[in-house]
Scaffold this motif. Structure first.
Motif, PDB file in Angstrom:
ATOM      1  N   LYS A  42     -59.635 -31.272  11.749  1.00 21.29           N
ATOM      2  CA  LYS A  42     -58.183 -31.141  11.938  1.00 21.29           C
ATOM      3  C   LYS A  42     -57.602 -29.915  11.237  1.00 21.29           C
ATOM      4  N   PRO A  43     -58.035 -29.573  10.012  1.00 24.13           N
ATOM      5  CA  PRO A  43     -57.488 -28.363   9.378  1.00 24.13           C
ATOM      6  C   PRO A  43     -57.829 -27.074  10.147  1.00 24.13           C
ATOM      7  N   THR A  74     -64.053 -23.251  16.772  1.00 22.87           N
ATOM      8  CA  THR A  74     -63.966 -24.015  15.535  1.00 22.87           C
ATOM      9  C   THR A  74     -65.076 -23.624  14.568  1.00 22.87           C
ATOM     10  N   GLY A  77     -63.316 -35.540  17.428  1.00 21.18           N
ATOM     11  CA  GLY A  77     -62.347 -36.412  16.758  1.00 21.18           C
ATOM     12  C   GLY A  77     -62.507 -36.481  15.253  1.00 21.18           C
ATOM     13  N   SER A  78     -63.378 -35.673  14.679  1.00 19.91           N
ATOM     14  CA  SER A  78     -63.632 -35.718  13.237  1.00 19.91           C
ATOM     15  C   SER A  78     -62.414 -35.255  12.438  1.00 19.91           C
ATOM     16  N   GLU A  79     -62.086 -36.014  11.413  1.00 22.27           N
ATOM     17  CA  GLU A  79     -60.978 -35.652  10.521  1.00 22.27           C
ATOM     18  C   GLU A  79     -61.207 -34.292   9.864  1.00 22.27           C
ATOM     19  N   GLU A  80     -62.466 -33.966   9.580  1.00 25.79           N
ATOM     20  CA  GLU A  80     -62.800 -32.706   8.917  1.00 25.79           C
ATOM     21  C   GLU A  80     -62.421 -31.482   9.753  1.00 25.79           C
ATOM     22  N   VAL A  97     -58.399 -28.657  15.499  1.00 21.94           N
ATOM     23  CA  VAL A  97     -58.978 -29.523  16.524  1.00 21.94           C
ATOM     24  C   VAL A  97     -58.235 -30.855  16.516  1.00 21.94           C
ATOM     25  N   GLU A  98     -57.430 -31.069  17.526  1.00 25.86           N
ATOM     26  CA  GLU A  98     -56.640 -32.300  17.643  1.00 25.86           C
ATOM     27  C   GLU A  98     -57.116 -33.175  18.795  1.00 25.86           C
TER      28      GLU A  98
END
Length: 111
Positions: A74-75, A96, A69-72, A78-79
């Motif tokens: 998402k690019p 990833t 769930g890390s914001e880092e 990983v959603e």
């Protein structure tokens, strides 16, 4: 937790943790931890090892322990936070890490 096989009065959960080592093109790169809730879902967290020879430009925010769930992440696509099983979780984790290291690898070191 519809299929969870272990019942506890207070909502406590038993889950399995598996640790893996990831090598990127023959170089030790990361430690991966898979958290697997029996009969339900799985997720991951990982830490990429700092390496001043092979991925010198890797930002420090990608060197800390990151989870699904890390914001880092998402690019890197990983959603999801939870996956159907541990195999899906470890596949996303390894894909990833590979995307991250391909982006920041020192090209001269991987010819």
């Amino acid at each position: 937790m519809s299929k969870y096989p272990y019942k506890h009065e207070h909502g406590s959960v038993i889950y399995k943790v598996e640790n893996y080592k990831f090598r990127f093109r023959g170089v030790h790169a990361a430690e991966i931890e898979i958290l697997d809730v029996p009969g339900e879902n799985a997720t991951f967290q990982f830490t990429i090892e700092e390496n001043q020879t092979h991925w010198t430009d890797l930002p420090s925010n990608l060197l800390k322990k990151l989870h699904a769930g890390s914001e880092e992440l998402k690019p890197f696509g990983v959603e999801l936070i939870l996956y159907n099983d541990k195999h899906a979780a470890i596949q996303v984790a390894t894909d990833t890490i590979e995307k991250i290291l391909n982006k920041y690898k020192t090209a001269a070191k991987f010819v």
